[in-house]
Design a protein around this motif. Structure first.
Motif, PDB file in Angstrom:
ATOM      1  N   LEU A  35      -3.289   3.713  -2.563  1.00 54.82           N
ATOM      2  CA  LEU A  35      -3.066   2.784  -3.669  1.00 54.82           C
ATOM      3  C   LEU A  35      -2.772   1.401  -3.108  1.00 54.82           C
ATOM      4  O   LEU A  35      -1.949   1.249  -2.196  1.00 54.82           O
ATOM      5  CB  LEU A  35      -1.899   3.263  -4.536  1.00 54.82           C
ATOM      6  CG  LEU A  35      -1.978   4.711  -5.036  1.00 54.82           C
ATOM      7  CD1 LEU A  35      -0.789   5.014  -5.948  1.00 54.82           C
ATOM      8  CD2 LEU A  35      -3.292   4.994  -5.736  1.00 54.82           C
TER       9      LEU A  35
ATOM     10  N   VAL B 124      -5.981   2.578 -11.711  1.00 56.33           N
ATOM     11  CA  VAL B 124      -5.921   1.120 -11.679  1.00 56.33           C
ATOM     12  C   VAL B 124      -5.284   0.616 -12.976  1.00 56.33           C
ATOM     13  O   VAL B 124      -5.656   1.055 -14.077  1.00 56.33           O
ATOM     14  CB  VAL B 124      -7.322   0.516 -11.491  1.00 56.33           C
ATOM     15  CG1 VAL B 124      -7.297  -0.992 -11.692  1.00 56.33           C
ATOM     16  CG2 VAL B 124      -7.869   0.863 -10.114  1.00 56.33           C
TER      17      VAL B 124
ATOM     18  N   ILE C  93      -7.995   1.528  -5.559  1.00 58.53           N
ATOM     19  CA  ILE C  93      -7.764   2.852  -4.992  1.00 58.53           C
ATOM     20  C   ILE C  93      -8.877   3.138  -3.993  1.00 58.53           C
ATOM     21  O   ILE C  93     -10.061   3.087  -4.337  1.00 58.53           O
ATOM     22  CB  ILE C  93      -7.733   3.935  -6.085  1.00 58.53           C
ATOM     23  CG1 ILE C  93      -6.628   3.632  -7.110  1.00 58.53           C
ATOM     24  CG2 ILE C  93      -7.509   5.314  -5.461  1.00 58.53           C
ATOM     25  CD1 ILE C  93      -6.614   4.565  -8.307  1.00 58.53           C
TER      26      ILE C  93
ATOM     27  N   VAL D 156      -1.007  -0.992  -9.419  1.00 57.97           N
ATOM     28  CA  VAL D 156      -2.179  -0.416  -8.765  1.00 57.97           C
ATOM     29  C   VAL D 156      -3.404  -1.235  -9.156  1.00 57.97           C
ATOM     30  O   VAL D 156      -3.799  -1.265 -10.318  1.00 57.97           O
ATOM     31  CB  VAL D 156      -2.380   1.060  -9.166  1.00 57.97           C
ATOM     32  CG1 VAL D 156      -3.607   1.635  -8.456  1.00 57.97           C
ATOM     33  CG2 VAL D 156      -1.133   1.880  -8.828  1.00 57.97           C
TER      34      VAL D 156
ATOM     35  N   TYR E 179       3.090  -7.300  -6.242  1.00 53.80           N
ATOM     36  CA  TYR E 179       4.139  -6.339  -5.926  1.00 53.80           C
ATOM     37  C   TYR E 179       5.444  -7.082  -5.645  1.00 53.80           C
ATOM     38  O   TYR E 179       5.456  -8.280  -5.346  1.00 53.80           O
ATOM     39  CB  TYR E 179       3.764  -5.466  -4.733  1.00 53.80           C
ATOM     40  CG  TYR E 179       3.570  -6.185  -3.413  1.00 53.80           C
ATOM     41  CD1 TYR E 179       4.612  -6.301  -2.497  1.00 53.80           C
ATOM     42  CD2 TYR E 179       2.351  -6.753  -3.078  1.00 53.80           C
ATOM     43  CE1 TYR E 179       4.436  -6.947  -1.286  1.00 53.80           C
ATOM     44  CE2 TYR E 179       2.163  -7.405  -1.868  1.00 53.80           C
ATOM     45  CZ  TYR E 179       3.214  -7.495  -0.976  1.00 53.80           C
ATOM     46  OH  TYR E 179       3.037  -8.156   0.218  1.00 53.80           O
TER      47      TYR E 179
ATOM     48  N   ALA F  12      -2.327   8.345 -10.226  1.00 51.13           N
ATOM     49  CA  ALA F  12      -2.261   6.957 -10.674  1.00 51.13           C
ATOM     50  C   ALA F  12      -3.651   6.341 -10.779  1.00 51.13           C
ATOM     51  O   ALA F  12      -4.544   6.650  -9.983  1.00 51.13           O
ATOM     52  CB  ALA F  12      -1.396   6.140  -9.731  1.00 51.13           C
TER      53      ALA F  12
ATOM     54  N   THR G  14       0.828  -1.194   0.000  1.00 51.60           N
ATOM     55  CA  THR G  14       0.000   0.000   0.000  1.00 51.60           C
ATOM     56  C   THR G  14       0.867   1.251   0.000  1.00 51.60           C
ATOM     57  O   THR G  14       1.916   1.295   0.655  1.00 51.60           O
ATOM     58  CB  THR G  14      -0.936   0.022   1.227  1.00 51.60           C
ATOM     59  OG1 THR G  14      -0.181  -0.286   2.409  1.00 51.60           O
ATOM     60  CG2 THR G  14      -2.048  -1.005   1.069  1.00 51.60           C
TER      61      THR G  14
ATOM     62  N   ARG H 284      -0.245   9.484  -5.831  1.00 45.73           N
ATOM     63  CA  ARG H 284      -1.495   8.894  -5.348  1.00 45.73           C
ATOM     64  C   ARG H 284      -2.716   9.569  -5.969  1.00 45.73           C
ATOM     65  O   ARG H 284      -3.749   8.942  -6.183  1.00 45.73           O
ATOM     66  CB  ARG H 284      -1.560   8.988  -3.818  1.00 45.73           C
ATOM     67  CG  ARG H 284      -0.602   8.032  -3.126  1.00 45.73           C
ATOM     68  CD  ARG H 284      -0.813   7.975  -1.620  1.00 45.73           C
ATOM     69  NE  ARG H 284      -0.369   9.175  -0.940  1.00 45.73           N
ATOM     70  CZ  ARG H 284      -1.152  10.045  -0.326  1.00 45.73           C
ATOM     71  NH1 ARG H 284      -2.476   9.858  -0.313  1.00 45.73           N
ATOM     72  NH2 ARG H 284      -0.643  11.108   0.284  1.00 45.73           N
TER      73      ARG H 284
ATOM     74  N   ALA I  31      -1.994  -2.835  -3.878  1.00 43.39           N
ATOM     75  CA  ALA I  31      -1.519  -3.850  -4.826  1.00 43.39           C
ATOM     76  C   ALA I  31      -1.430  -5.201  -4.149  1.00 43.39           C
ATOM     77  O   ALA I  31      -1.025  -5.304  -2.979  1.00 43.39           O
ATOM     78  CB  ALA I  31      -0.153  -3.461  -5.376  1.00 43.39           C
TER      79      ALA I  31
END
Length: 205
Positions: A133, A38, A65, A62, A138, A36, A24, A33, A135
């Motif tokens: 954000l 998805v 959100i 991402v 990652y 960006a 995150t 933030r 994920a």
């Protein structure tokens, strides 16, 4: 699809926060933030002052959100609320902002004052973008940050603020390279963290 590159001068596992199955970005970098979307990718690189300068510290896709209030209330991210009687990954939790009576609340955390009171410098900076954000795909390398091939140098940033790349062919090639050579999740420890020592960040540049 866009690729956002930025330098991470301090890495405590707070921003980004790679723990409990989600990476995150909930504090710092309000411009990223806010912008960006998805499907975009974000890469963080070591600063010039570090031995890992120019190396990839973190890469995240991402996938979701959230607002700060949504993040605060979501049971998936309960473990990201800071807790100080557990291990470091709990102490550096980034789920610290929400509203109460239409005012921002900042939990005692890495971004609060040492006494747990609100650090308004950090609060005002972090809440410029009411977006977190999230994920599940990652790659967090931390102190094992990796050097990426020269053909992807356009995706590296080495100064303040950030850089945006819109070359989807280059981005997808880079993502394929990472997927083929590295496993998802955590592959290192935060390079700024010292064993047993918790640090408060005052908001200084």
């Amino acid at each position: 699809m866009k690729f956002y590159s930025y330098v991470i001068p301090r890495d405590y596992g707070f921003a980004p926060n790679p723990y409990f199955g989600y990476c995150t970005l909930a504090t710092c970098k309000p411009r990223i933030r806010n912008s960006a979307q998805v499907g975009d990718w974000i890469g963080a690189y070591g600063s010039a002052r570090m031995t890992i300068r120019g190396k990839l510290v973190m890469l995240m896709k991402v996938e979701e959100i959230l607002t700060f209030d949504e993040y605060w209330e979501d049971s998936r991210f309960k473990n990201k609320h800071p807790v100080f009687n557990k291990g470091m990954m709990h102490m550096y939790g980034d789920n610290i902002y929400h509203h109460s009576q239409n005012k921002w609340v900042q939990d005692p955390s890495h971004h609060s004052n040492i006494d747990g009171s609100i650090n308004y410098k950090n609060l005002n900076q972090d809440t410029k973008a009411d977006k977190v954000l999230v994920a599940t795909e990652y790659y967090y390398f931390g102190n094992n940050a990796i050097k990426i091939p020269a053909e992807y140098n356009a995706l590296i940033w080495n100064r303040r603020n950030h850089k945006v790349c819109c070359d989807e062919v280059l981005i997808l090639s880079f993502i394929d390279y990472i997927r083929c050579n590295y496993g998802t999740g955590i592959s290192g420890t935060p390079y700024s963290r010292k064993a047993g020592e918790f640090v408060h960040y005052g908001g200084e540049k």
